[in-house]
Design a protein around this motif. Structure first.
Motif, PDB file in Angstrom:
ATOM      1  N   TYR A 210       0.844  -1.194   0.000  1.00 36.22           N
ATOM      2  CA  TYR A 210       0.000   0.000   0.000  1.00 36.22           C
ATOM      3  C   TYR A 210       0.883   1.248   0.000  1.00 36.22           C
ATOM      4  N   GLN A 211       0.461   2.256  -0.748  1.00 33.72           N
ATOM      5  CA  GLN A 211       1.099   3.572  -0.731  1.00 33.72           C
ATOM      6  C   GLN A 211       0.002   4.607  -0.521  1.00 33.72           C
ATOM      7  N   GLY A 212       0.307   5.662   0.256  1.00 32.44           N
ATOM      8  CA  GLY A 212      -0.700   6.687   0.471  1.00 32.44           C
ATOM      9  C   GLY A 212      -0.118   7.933   1.098  1.00 32.44           C
ATOM     10  N   SER A 213      -0.979   8.928   1.304  1.00 32.81           N
ATOM     11  CA  SER A 213      -0.588  10.189   1.928  1.00 32.81           C
ATOM     12  C   SER A 213      -1.547  10.500   3.064  1.00 32.81           C
ATOM     13  N   ILE A 214      -0.986  10.940   4.206  1.00 32.84           N
ATOM     14  CA  ILE A 214      -1.779  11.303   5.366  1.00 32.84           C
ATOM     15  C   ILE A 214      -2.007  12.813   5.350  1.00 32.84           C
ATOM     16  N   THR A 215      -3.263  13.224   5.512  1.00 29.78           N
ATOM     17  CA  THR A 215      -3.587  14.647   5.560  1.00 29.78           C
ATOM     18  C   THR A 215      -3.581  15.126   7.008  1.00 29.78           C
ATOM     19  N   GLY A 216      -3.688  16.450   7.178  1.00 33.34           N
ATOM     20  CA  GLY A 216      -3.645  17.027   8.510  1.00 33.34           C
ATOM     21  C   GLY A 216      -4.815  16.629   9.387  1.00 33.34           C
ATOM     22  N   ASP A 217      -5.936  16.208   8.781  1.00 29.71           N
ATOM     23  CA  ASP A 217      -7.097  15.823   9.581  1.00 29.71           C
ATOM     24  C   ASP A 217      -7.123  14.332   9.906  1.00 29.71           C
ATOM     25  N   GLY A 218      -6.021  13.619   9.592  1.00 29.08           N
ATOM     26  CA  GLY A 218      -5.930  12.214   9.962  1.00 29.08           C
ATOM     27  C   GLY A 218      -6.592  11.258   8.996  1.00 29.08           C
ATOM     28  N   THR A 219      -6.840  11.688   7.764  1.00 33.70           N
ATOM     29  CA  THR A 219      -7.342  10.771   6.750  1.00 33.70           C
ATOM     30  C   THR A 219      -6.211  10.382   5.809  1.00 33.70           C
ATOM     31  N   VAL A 220      -6.359   9.211   5.199  1.00 34.70           N
ATOM     32  CA  VAL A 220      -5.323   8.657   4.326  1.00 34.70           C
ATOM     33  C   VAL A 220      -5.977   8.157   3.043  1.00 34.70           C
ATOM     34  N   SER A 221      -5.306   8.327   1.923  1.00 36.18           N
ATOM     35  CA  SER A 221      -5.791   7.755   0.672  1.00 36.18           C
ATOM     36  C   SER A 221      -4.607   7.441  -0.220  1.00 36.18           C
ATOM     37  N   GLY A 222      -4.822   6.476  -1.115  1.00 38.43           N
ATOM     38  CA  GLY A 222      -3.739   6.093  -2.011  1.00 38.43           C
ATOM     39  C   GLY A 222      -4.107   4.879  -2.823  1.00 38.43           C
ATOM     40  N   ASN A 223      -3.090   4.146  -3.252  1.00 41.00           N
ATOM     41  CA  ASN A 223      -3.275   2.946  -4.056  1.00 41.00           C
ATOM     42  C   ASN A 223      -2.546   1.768  -3.415  1.00 41.00           C
ATOM     43  N   TYR A 224      -2.998   0.560  -3.729  1.00 42.50           N
ATOM     44  CA  TYR A 224      -2.287  -0.635  -3.291  1.00 42.50           C
ATOM     45  C   TYR A 224      -2.231  -1.631  -4.435  1.00 42.50           C
ATOM     46  N   SER A 225      -1.193  -2.474  -4.396  1.00 40.06           N
ATOM     47  CA  SER A 225      -0.973  -3.460  -5.450  1.00 40.06           C
ATOM     48  C   SER A 225      -1.087  -4.864  -4.881  1.00 40.06           C
TER      49      SER A 225
END
Length: 239
Positions: A210-225
């Motif tokens: 999994y790869q992703g980015s964490i935002t300042g409000d504690g949410t994460v999104s990205g892609n996984y293989s």
């Protein structure tokens, strides 16, 4: 490229003369070689407990051995991993790091400068005669690392609950969809706001990345293989 004789080894890299002269001076200073730390607690504290480091496409986690200047380092990029042992030396805000016993055979040397608040460091490193850039965030307590207590995650129609093991970077994960359940162990590595996750020991046999980015409000999104295919995912971190 093990620099067992620093002055001779570095003299071959003429384009780095100034850099090399400083290194030669630093390595030959009295008391440079490893000695126990002084009683100055601020000196010990400045090394922190874990560094989250970035060099090119590689994300590193450098974990300190107790109160020493030795770190166990691990880098990941995609599905690849490299490990090494680091010896860290400070001179004011300047740091030099010897990377040895590298699993990929690249024994390298790092130099860098700490920020004024001591929370970040950046500089250059030399591997196989070439120079590259690196940077890292320094955490003084495991609890400072923003991984939270558990993650509420979604990937397609699957709902995941990822529970952190204490203050480590290991999570026990469980996904449900209808009456189906999948479990796995997650190993997380955070550099800045970028997260890299290895999904291991999956009960369905799908060990993913999994790869992703964490935002300042504690949410994460990205892609996984998984299985050669790429999907999207998102999560909310609970602290």
């Amino acid at each position: 490229m093990y620099f067992c004789n620093i002055p001779n080894s570095y003299s071959n890299y003429n384009k780095h003369d100034l850099y090399n002269e400083y290194l030669n001076y630093f390595y030959q200073r009295p008391n440079y070689h490893y000695t126990p730390y002084s009683s100055d607690s601020s000196y010990r504290q400045s090394l922190g407990v874990v560094w989250h480091e970035k060099e090119g496409s590689w994300n590193g986690e450098w974990r300190r051995r107790g109160d020493t200047n030795i770190f166990d380092a691990k880098w990941t990029s995609g599905g690849s991993m490299v490990t090494a042992i680091l010896t860290v030396h400070l001179a004011g805000d300047f740091v030099t790091i010897q990377r040895r016993n590298s699993s990929d055979g690249n024994n390298c040397d790092y130099t860098g400068t700490f920020s004024h608040d001591g929370k970040t460091v950046s500089g250059t490193y030399i591997c196989q005669g070439r120079q590259y850039h690196w940077n890292a965030n320094i955490y003084h307590r495991d609890s400072d690392v923003p991984l939270g207590r558990y993650w509420d995650e979604h990937e397609g129609s699957w709902h995941g609950q990822w529970q952190r093991r204490g203050e480590s970077n290991i999570f026990d994960a469980r996904w449900t969809k209808g009456g189906s359940t999948v479990t796995a162990i997650l190993e997380m590595h955070l550099v800045g706001n970028s997260i890299h996750i290895r999904r291991l020991s999956s009960s369905d046999g799908n060990n993913c990345v999994y790869q992703g980015s964490i935002t300042g409000d504690g949410t994460v999104s990205g892609n996984y293989s998984c299985g050669g295919r790429t999907y999207s995912w998102n999560a909310t971190i609970h602290y």
